[in-house]
Structure formats: structure tokens, C-alpha cells
Scaffold this active site. Structure first.
Site, mmCIF file in Angstrom:
data_model
loop_
_atom_site.group_PDB
_atom_site.id
_atom_site.type_symbol
_atom_site.label_atom_id
_atom_site.label_comp_id
_atom_site.label_asym_id
_atom_site.label_seq_id
_atom_site.Cartn_x
_atom_site.Cartn_y
_atom_site.Cartn_z
ATOM 1 N N GLY A 119 -2.125 3.950 3.393
ATOM 2 C CA GLY A 119 -3.135 3.792 2.339
ATOM 3 C C GLY A 119 -3.788 2.416 2.363
ATOM 4 N N SER A 164 0.854 -1.195 0.000
ATOM 5 C CA SER A 164 0.000 0.000 0.000
ATOM 6 C C SER A 164 0.883 1.235 0.000
ATOM 7 C CB SER A 164 -0.869 0.025 1.253
ATOM 8 O OG SER A 164 -0.072 0.281 2.395
ATOM 9 N N ASP A 165 0.321 2.367 -0.412
ATOM 10 C CA ASP A 165 1.012 3.615 -0.153
ATOM 11 C C ASP A 165 0.957 3.850 1.363
ATOM 12 O OD1 ASP A 165 2.334 5.997 -0.279
ATOM 13 O OD2 ASP A 165 1.073 6.884 -1.832
ATOM 14 N N TRP A 166 1.776 4.762 1.833
ATOM 15 C CA TRP A 166 1.945 4.922 3.290
ATOM 16 C C TRP A 166 0.631 5.403 3.933
ATOM 17 C CZ3 TRP A 166 5.388 2.471 1.197
ATOM 18 C CH2 TRP A 166 6.612 2.157 1.781
#
Ligand code: BGC
Length: 839
Positions: free
Chosen positions: A236, A232-234
Site C-alpha cells: 500500500g 503502509s498496509d502490505w
């Protein structure tokens, strides 16, 4: 134990069979901002990930280890080279930097699209064209992975604006998604096989990407055959079971807030089965196994590789991406021997990179002024107009008690109201942009603590000075005991700290030349703030930015600059944006230069027409003085060597060969996303559909300032003798002869666009399908060849069939040197309509 475990290579299936459930679950989340969970019992080491995408940031934002900064984020400055080999070498440089920083996984390249000139991260992405963006992404991934480091292509997909980036729903037709937004990822997967994918923050058509099975499992894994790890994005990851089911392997960063014991709960209630966990853990272990081949030590110290070779490579990357937009009467290159003035807000300030997670502490950064003076030491300087969004950092001008440039920072566990509180830590701060996210000290066990920063300032000019303070927290600045800035009592929300902090509060004080003033700053971390912005929690302890500058009266500065311009033979005017105007966290509000820049440019052009304008920005700006400007250079953000690269082009050591990777519209209102570029009630409608950038300007015959693909040279080229070989169903081979008809050697980019003659639905007038860059000596010619895959060249996405369609038809091949100039015409044929999926 750590280094041992790295040396013994794991057997993924064996480890998986031996892991207990808790260990498996632990593997699915990071343990901190940059590391995955180890299982030392079974020889599974912790792996380091690092940003990305224009260099390797390392693990620390607080007093980070310096790095090589490539032009512009991976972004527009690199794509402007249109040089796949060079970009591959740039990728390898990033790989070596990652190794020096102990990172096995690099968080780049960024492969989103510039729907609008205003995108905060537009500078980080490559192009408005999916084929150019795909080629540049693939080259970067190939370069990074040639070193054994794993690349993470991001942010998959439709993360093309910053406005409410976690909440926004990108509403986009399947056709536009396939043809424009997924296409560069698809090309990278076809040509480079990135080891990792990072999901985007946003939703696509109603569901967050990080929990969308169709995008992760169906498109990426099944259709494209991706066999790596998806993270995931941070912050996210937004669900436990849904995200795991959808194929999201790794939640980042850690410690977990949405997996861990919640996964146990999901298993208990049957929302997840153990095989769901196994599938995700297997991908994490595969990543670990591959990382072991690099042989990096677990928790390795971070090192620098600031060598002359790195500098030379960065300089080449930067100058190859500089675009000569306009050059009436061959005004450029300038003569080093003649008198010269360097004027403008970007002259003495190194705009080396855009802002946000792409931003890093460079080994050094050469300003345009320094670069030009290195070749013309007599060059004189005037500021002309301030270009900063927030005041330049205070630490340029302050000294610590022991005479170092900067400030001293003390850390307290109690607020200032507690008498006789004692500091637990004292740190030297060279740069007054203090991000505390990863500040660590054994006595500091919570995110609530207080700072005092101290230094002195001795002005060289008597003047009023502005002192600025932006915080994610609370703070005040005192000069000689008097409070000059209060960012505590009435705090106002602002853009700082990726939109989680306050505005920059500014205080003004008259100070005398030669007198030494004591500067004292008090600060409380993020939890002491008087309001909370969404996302502030991610910033934990927050931070502060301190600025200091002589108070600028614009008319006086312009007058000084005009006076200087009149005294010299040649003027280089450096204007543009910087990492505060173009940054992750927010989009630009308009396309204009910072206040004062246009007035300065007009005044200097009127005072001395022998003025070359050099713009540094990652994305387009409005050019209201374009008619008056005889020469215009687009230099993007050039990384460490940006200033030298600009000087190389201005003085003609380098013959410019960069081409725009995105159109420069005349006004933002002309941009096809103009009406829909914002999150409105959490949605952004991609109303322009497939007509992004030049696809719209060409179709609607809208005049632009400079078209996609445009870029001049100090020599002239003639491209002729187009030949299109169409003798099989797979490839089309395009050849043409490029002659250098001018007096100096140079490189030209040959661009091949395709246009279907009678499509069964509306299609863009032309679409870039291939290109090549060729170096040609003055007076000679080179035959170039571009090979296109026929199905990629001809197909559009057919929503009715849910597949790519290659229609029986004739397709024109239009060859030239920009989207608006394609004089050579050939064609190929598709004899039978067919449908396809996959790569
Ligand atoms: C960015 C990512 C980046 C991550 C880690 C996020 O805010 O969107 O691109 O890799 O932070 O810094």
C-alpha cells in the site's frame, strides 16, 4: 550476532548519526513479508511484525504455526462484550501470543467502521459507533502494549469496504471523517497511545492515505501528538517521494519495490532531502529501540502457548460476546437432560473466524456440535443444508500413503511436460488450502514451479461426490487417473486468493462406499495462470484450495433434518456465514444466509417450534423467519472456543450479556450506505455523512430487526434513579441504579447517549458517549457511574471553523439498554460556545 544485537540497546540519535545513506534508506522498507531491515554493524536488529488482529498468525501462511484465535477478529464478537476490562485482557493474551511467535509488533486492532452490513472485513472491525469502537480499540491496544509488544492500529482511515480497496477514493465530508471515521483512532490515541499506525489502502478525498501529509503529519502527529511509527498496509505504498514527505515511515512488505534506489534518485533530483530520510528512519529506529525492551531473539523460532488458561480465557471472551436477540416465553436455556437435535450448516463446521489476513490456523476449533455434545452427549446431528461457499476442504477425508490425514505435496522445477522430472521437495499437507506466498526451499529460486499432490479417499457412503479446485495458478484433479476437474484450460476469474484467483471449478463423480480412490492433483504456480488479476503479483507463487463433499440434494437434507427435529424435545439450529462468505478481499453481495439456510430454518421451525436459532456471522444477515423463531442467538465467530461458548449460553451455564455493536437492519436496502457501498469508477461516496448505523435508523424512524446495543438476558433488570452531575467544565458524571429483578445473577450494560437540544446544524438524534457493564446478583442492586468528557460528549465538527465546536446549549443525557430504548433522561449544559482541536 543477531541475539547480541538485540541485547545491546541502541541509542537512536547516535545510530542515526552513524548510519550511511544506504543503510538509512534500507531501514525504510521491510526485508521480507514480516521483518524490518537490520543494521548489524550498529547493533540494529531486524524486527518481526505479525498479523493481527484476532490472534497472532506468525510468519508463515504455508504450514503456519497454530495460534490462539480470539472471537471474530478483534471485531464485532469482542465489541459485543461491551466489557473494556475483558477486552484489555484479550489484548494481553494477544501480546503473549506475539511474544511466543517472536513478534515485537502486532498488526492490530482493526478500527474501521461498518458502513454497510456487507463489508468483507466488517467482522474484523468493532462497531458502527465510533465511541464503542474507540473504547474497544483503546482497550485492545492497552492490553497488547501491557506485554511490551507494540500494537499497530489499522487501517487509518476510511478503509470501510473491500471493493477495489487499493484504488477506491473514499469521498467523505470532513465532518463525517472527524466525527465517525477518525474518532475511534482519536480515542485510541487519547486513551492508549498505540506505538504504530498502519495506513489504509484507499484514497480519502482524492489522495491515497499513505501519501497524505494532512492525515499523517497534521492530524495524527501534530494534532493528536502521535509519536510512533507509521507503516503502509502490505503493498500500500504507492509513491516514493510523496509518501516519505507525507510521513510514511515504513514501506511493507519488503523487499522494496518503491523505495531503495528510487529514494536515491529522488535525493539526486531534489524531490527529497536527506533530512526527510532522517525523519522517517528515526521513527523506525524508535520502534526498534522499544522492541529491544522485549528482548526477543532476532528471527526467533515460533512457539505455541496452547494452555488450559488460554482456553479458559478464550471461552470467556467468546461467551461474553454472545447476544441473546430473542427469547419468547423464556424458551432458552435448554435442558441438558431432555432429548436434543443439533441441526444446520454451521453445527459441525467451526466458523471460528472471518477470512483474509485475520484468519489464522487455530490450535483447535470447537464446533457448536462438539460443544453441545460435550454437555449433552445424547445430542443428535443433521446437516440440513450446506452452508459452504466453496466445498469443505478435501484433507478432512483423504489419507497420505503412510496413513496420515491429508495429502502429500511434491515440488518440481519443471512442468509436467518434461519427462522424468524429479521433485526437489516433498511435504506433508494437513490442510488442502495451500498458500504458497512464503513457501521456501533452497532449490526453488523463482515463483514459477509446479506441484503434484497425492492421497487416497475411501468413502463411507456410496454417493455422487463433488470435488472442487480453486487456484491462483493452474491445476487439474484426477481420480484413479481420470481428470475430474480442469482449472487450466478455460480459467474463470473468481474470489479466491483475495480476489486474485479463479472460481472454484467443481467436478462430480460417483464413488462407492469402502472402495479406495487415488487422488492426484497437478498444479502450476501463479505465473502459469491464463489471466492476471490486479494484485496477483502480490501473491507471487499463488496457491490452491481443494474441496471434497458428498453431493448434497437440498430437499433430501431438509427432509432428514425435519424428521430428526420431530423426534426430539429441543432443537438447536446453527446457521450463518464463515470465512469464505465474510472475508478480506471482497464484500458480500447481499445480506442473506447461504442458499438453502432460510428454507431449512423455516422447515425446522414448522416441524418443532421448540427450536433455538444460533447464527454465526460477523455482520448482520436478513432474518426472513424471525417472527416464527421463538429464540435467536447471535454468536459471531467465537475463535477456538466458539462451540463451547455457544453450549454454555444454550444450556444456561452462562447468562448471556452481550449487546449488538451494530444495528441489524431488516433489509440491506434500509442501510444508509445502500446506494453508495461500492467502488464506482474508483470512488465511493459516503453519502450518508454522519448518519451511519443507528444514527440513521433513529433519525429516519426506520424499523430495524434489532437495534444497536440490544441484547437480552436470562434474568431481568430495572435501571432507575438517574443522576447527572454537571458541576464543572470538564466532566459529566452519570449515575444510575441497576437492579436484578430476576432469579439468576447476570450482567447488564448501561448505555449513555447524548442529544443536543437546539444545534445550529443537523445532528443525529442521539449518540453513544459512554457505557459501563455491571454484574448484579439476583435480587440485588448496584449503583453504576459513567464519566463523560464534556467536550467529547457535546461537540460536533464545524467545517467552517475547521475545529470541534462545543455549542452553548442544553444536552439531554438518554440512558437505557439500546439505541432504541433510552427511557431515563437527564441533562447537562454548556454555558459558552468554544472551539477546540487536538485530543
Ligand atoms: C491487510 C492488513 C494486514 C496485512 C499483512 C493486508 O492485506 O489489509 O490488515 O496486516 O495484509 O497481512
Amino acid at each position: 550476532m543477531g541475539s547480541m544485537s538485540m541485547r545491546t540497546k541502541i541509542d537512536v540519535e547516535h545510530v542515526l548519526s552513524k548510519l550511511n545513506l544506504t543503510e538509512k534508506i534500507d531501514l525504510l522498507s521491510g526485508i521480507d513479508f514480516w521483518h524490518t531491515a537490520p543494521v548489524h554493524r550498529l547493533g540494529v536488529p531486524s524486527i518481526r511484525l505479525s498479523d493481527g488482529p484476532n490472534g497472532v498468525r506468525g510468519t508463515r501462511t504455508f504450514l503456519g504455526v497454530p495460534a490462539a484465535c480470539l472471537p471474530c477478529g478483534t471485531g464485532t464478537g469482542l465489541a459485543a462484550t461491551w466489557d473494556v476490562d475483558l477486552i484489555r485482557q484479550g489484548g494481553a493474551l494477544q501480546g503473549h501470543e506475539a511474544i511466543a511467535k517472536g513478534a515485537s509488533v502486532l498488526l492490530g486492532p482493526t478500527t474501521n467502521m461498518q458502513r454497510s452490513p456487507l463489508g468483507g472485513r466488517g467482522f474484523e472491525s468493532f462497531s458502527e459507533d465510533p465511541v464503542l469502537a474507540g473504547a474497544m480499540s483503546a482497550a485492545t491496544v492497552n492490553g497488547i502494549q501491557s506485554t511490551g509488544v507494540q500494537a499497530t492500529i489499522k487501517h487509518y482511515v476510511a478503509n470501510d469496504q473491500e471493493d477495489q480497496r487499493q484504488a477506491v477514493d473514499s469521498i467523505v465530508t470532513e465532518r463525517a471523517l472527524r466525527e465517525i471515521y477518525l474518532m475511534p483512532f482519536m480515542i485510541a490515541q487519547r486513551d492508549a497511545k498505540p506505538d504504530c499506525f498502519m495506513t489504509a489502502y484507499n484514497k480519502v478525498n482524492g489522495l491515497h492515505v499513505s501519501e497524505t501529509p494532512r492525515l499523517i503529519q497534521d492530524v495524527l502527529r501534530k494534532e493528536w501528538g502521535f509519536d510512533g511509527m507509521v507503516m503502509s498496509d502490505w503493498f500500500g505504498t504507492y509513491s516514493t517521494s510523496e509518501a516519505i514527505k507525507a510521513g510514511l515511515d515504513l514501506e511493507m512488505p519488503g523487499p522494496t519495490y518503491i523505495r531503495g534506489s528510487l529514494v536515491n534518485q529522488a535525493l539526486t533530483c531534489g524531490k527529497l532531502e536527506e533530512h526527510d530520510i532522517d525523519e522517517r528512519a528515526r521513527e523506525v529506529l524508535k520502534m526498534v529501540r522499544k522492541a529491544q525492551d522485549l528482548g526477543l531473539q532476532e528471527n526467533a523460532p515460533e512457539e505455541t502457548v496452547d494452555t488450559p488458561e488460554t482456553a479458559a480465557q478464550l471461552r470467556e471472551l467468546a461467551r461474553e460476546g454472545i447476544v441473546l436477540l430473542k427469547n419468547e416465553n423464556d424458551m432458552l436455556p435448554f435442558d441438558k437432560e431432555k432429548s436434543i437435535a443439533v441441526i444446520g450448516p454451521n453445527a459441525a463446521d467451526a466458523a471460528y473466524c472471518g477470512g483474509g489476513s485475520a484468519s489464522l490456523l487455530p490450535y483447535y476449533a470447537v464446533t457448536p456440535l462438539k460443544g453441545l455434545q460435550a454437555q449433552a452427549p445424547h445430542a443428535k446431528y443433521a446437516l440440513g443444508a450446506p452452508g459452504w461457499k466453496s466445498l469443505p476442504l478435501m484433507t478432512r477425508m483423504t489419507k497420505t500413503k503412510d496413513g496420515k490425514d491429508g495429502l502429500t505435496m511434491k515440488v518440481f522445477l519443471d512442468p509436467p511436460s518434461v519427462k522424468n522430472r524429479k521433485p526437489v521437495d516433498e511435504v506433508y499437507i494437513p490442510i488442502s488450502d495451500v498458500q504458497l506466498t512464503d513457501y521456501k526451499h533452497p532449490d526453488v529460486q523463482t515463483h514459477v514451479y509446479w506441484l503434484e499432490l497425492d492421497g487416497t479417499f475411501t468413502p463411507s457412503e456410496t454417493s455422487e461426490y463433488e470435488i472442487g479446485l480453486a487456484v491462483s495458478g493452474t491445476g487439474k484433479v484426477y481420480v484413479n487417473g481420470e481428470c475430474v476437474v480442469d482449472n487450466e484450460t478455460n480459467q474463470r476469474r473468481g474470489d479466491s486468493f483475495a480476489g486474485t484467483g479463479t472460481v472454484e471449478e467443481i467436478g462430480v463423480l460417483k464413488m462407492d462406499a469402502g472402495t479406495t480412490y487415488d487422488i492426484h492433483v497437478t498444479f502450476g504456480t501463479c505465473p502459469t495462470m491464463t489471466f492476471t488479476n490486479p494484485g496477483s503479483n502480490d501473491y507471487e507463487s499463488g496457491g490452491l484450495t481443494l474441496g471434497l463433499e458428498r453431493k448434497i440434494e437440498l430437499p433430501n437434507e431438509i427432509e432428514r433434518a425435519v424428521k430428526l427435529a420431530k423426534e426430539v424435545d429441543q432443537v438447536v439450529l446453527c446457521a450463518g456465514l464463515n470465512k469464505y462468505w465474510e472475508s478480506e478481499g471482497y464484500d458480500r453481495e447481499h445480506m442473506d444466509l447461504p442458499p438453502g439456510s432460510d428454507d431449512l430454518i423455516k422447515a425446522v421451525l414448522a416441524a418443532n417450534p421448540n427450536t433455538a436459532i444460533v447464527i454465526q456471522s460477523g455482520t448482520p444477515i436478513t432474518l426472513p423467519w424471525l417472527k416464527e423463531a421463538p429464540a435467536l442467538v447471535q454468536a459471531f465467530y467465537g475463535g477456538n472456543e466458539g462451540g463451547n461458548a455457544i453450549a454454555d449460553v444454550v444450556f444456561g451455564n452462562t447468562n448471556p450479556s452481550g449487546k449488538l455493536p451494530l444495528s441489524f437492519p431488516l433489509r440491506n436496502e434500509d442501510n444508509p450506505a445502500f446506494l453508495n457501498y461500492k467502488s464506482e469508477r474508483h470512488r465511493a461516496v459516503y453519502g450518508e455523512d454522519v448518519y451511519i448505523g443507528y444514527r440513521f435508523y433513529e433519525k429516519s424512524k426506520k424499523e430495524v430487526a434489532f437495534p444497536f446495543g440490544h441484547g437480552l438476558s436470562y434474568t431481568t433488570f430495572d435501571t432507575k434513579d438517574l443522576d447527572v452531575q454537571d458541576d464543572n467544565d470538564d466532566d459529566i458524571v452519570i449515575s444510575a441504579t441497576v437492579s436484578n429483578t430476576g432469579k439468576i445473577d447476570g450482567s447488564q450494560v448501561v448505555q449513555a447517549y447524548v442529544s443536543q437540544r437546539s444545534p445550529s446544524l443537523n445532528r443525529p438524534k442521539k449518540e453513544l458517549k459512554g457505557f459501563t457493564k455491571v454484574f448484579v446478583k439476583s435480587g440485588s442492586s448496584e449503583r453504576v457511574k459513567i464519566v463523560l468528557s464534556k467536550k467529547y460528549a457535546a461537540s460536533f465538527w464545524d467545517e467552517a471553523r475547521d475545529a470541534w465546536t462545543m455549542e452553548k446549549d442544553t444536552y439531554d443525557v438518554l440512558v437505557g439498554n439500546s439505541s432504541a430504548s433510552t427511557p431515563l433522561k437527564g441533562h447537562f449544559k454548556v454555558h459558552k460556545t468554544s472551539w477546540w482541536r487536538g485530543l
